[in-house]
Design a protein around this motif. Sequence first.
Motif, PDB file in Angstrom:
ATOM      1  N   TRP A  17     -12.253  30.507 -29.451  1.00 10.36           N
ATOM      2  CA  TRP A  17     -11.125  31.288 -29.747  1.00 10.36           C
ATOM      3  C   TRP A  17      -9.715  31.220 -29.053  1.00 10.36           C
ATOM      4  N   ALA A  18      -9.827  30.949 -27.870  1.00  8.84           N
ATOM      5  CA  ALA A  18      -8.696  30.601 -26.835  1.00  8.84           C
ATOM      6  C   ALA A  18      -8.482  29.101 -26.927  1.00  8.84           C
ATOM      7  N   ALA A  52      -6.284  28.360 -30.422  1.00  4.99           N
ATOM      8  CA  ALA A  52      -5.194  29.079 -30.219  1.00  4.99           C
ATOM      9  C   ALA A  52      -4.149  28.155 -29.503  1.00  4.99           C
ATOM     10  N   ALA A  53      -4.356  27.807 -28.088  1.00  2.00           N
ATOM     11  CA  ALA A  53      -4.002  27.061 -27.366  1.00  2.00           C
ATOM     12  C   ALA A  53      -3.442  25.491 -27.750  1.00  2.00           C
ATOM     13  N   LEU A 111      -3.588  25.353 -21.917  1.00  2.00           N
ATOM     14  CA  LEU A 111      -4.004  26.726 -21.952  1.00  2.00           C
ATOM     15  C   LEU A 111      -3.120  27.384 -20.631  1.00  2.00           C
ATOM     16  N   VAL A 128      -1.993  34.829 -27.150  1.00  2.00           N
ATOM     17  CA  VAL A 128      -3.492  35.156 -27.348  1.00  2.00           C
ATOM     18  C   VAL A 128      -4.418  35.441 -26.104  1.00  2.00           C
ATOM     19  N   SER A 150      -2.008  31.061 -24.671  1.00  2.00           N
ATOM     20  CA  SER A 150      -3.356  31.594 -24.724  1.00  2.00           C
ATOM     21  C   SER A 150      -3.792  31.651 -23.315  1.00  2.00           C
ATOM     22  N   GLY A 189      -7.611  32.929 -20.917  1.00  2.00           N
ATOM     23  CA  GLY A 189      -8.788  33.440 -21.306  1.00  2.00           C
ATOM     24  C   GLY A 189      -9.694  33.373 -20.086  1.00  2.00           C
TER      25      GLY A 189
END
Length: 265
Positions: free
Chosen positions: A201-202, A205-206, A232, A195, A212, A214
Amino acid sequence: MSPMPILSRDALVEHLLRSRIAGDVATPRENNLDHYRKLANGDRYYWLGLELGDRWADEQDVLAVMAERCGVVDDPAHRAGQDTIDPELTVDALDRMAERLKQAAAGRERVLFATGHPGSLIDAHSRVAAALRAQGCDIVRIPGGLTADEGYVVQFADVAVFERGASLWHTHSPEPMNAILDGLRLLGEPAPDLVVADHGWAGRAAQRGIDSVGYADCNDPALFLAEAEGTLKVAVPLDDHVVDPRFYEPVTAYLLAAAGLGCTG
């Protein structure tokens, strides 16, 4: 899309300073410290979809990480006025992100792009998506009809965004990412391998175990803490909403060149 100039590292640093994407940024020190304090106090709005527990309950620990990874002033006594993002740290993080993009291209991975800053970052994400598709990557097409936070999760130019009242919204919420990942699962489609996003959003997902990377501003510490913890993969420090979105074009061009993806036009 028009071609973007590819700058050297030194020239990119100068551009970051001149555009105030880094250097003396617009976000004041008071705002940064307020967000660090609220994160430390457990306000989940500032956790950006991550589960931080009580590991960052000391505001000074948060400040120390932000000084190390973002370049804000490390003096706890500096309580008001100008704060900074170190442009050298920005470029270092772009290089780390480029390595992960290079890996995605080599493996023709399945990649999802999303942004909580559609007014400034949608074009940057879209150009990277186009470059990865040209290398054979599968750019995730999100399911239709997704809802979150009393709005809709939609996709423009390969980038997932949050829409409400016929407008694209700035959002820190992790719920749009939850909607996408849950929607893909319900359809029997695989989760993304990677991602590329920002904000919740990041972070979400992480937190859900997806690689991810970002972008994050100096008043959004959660992604930097997640990178420090290894949740992340990369957090790139920059002002995520400067006045002219075109100022990000040299940043994207540098990223694509560093990843060996050329420069889409």
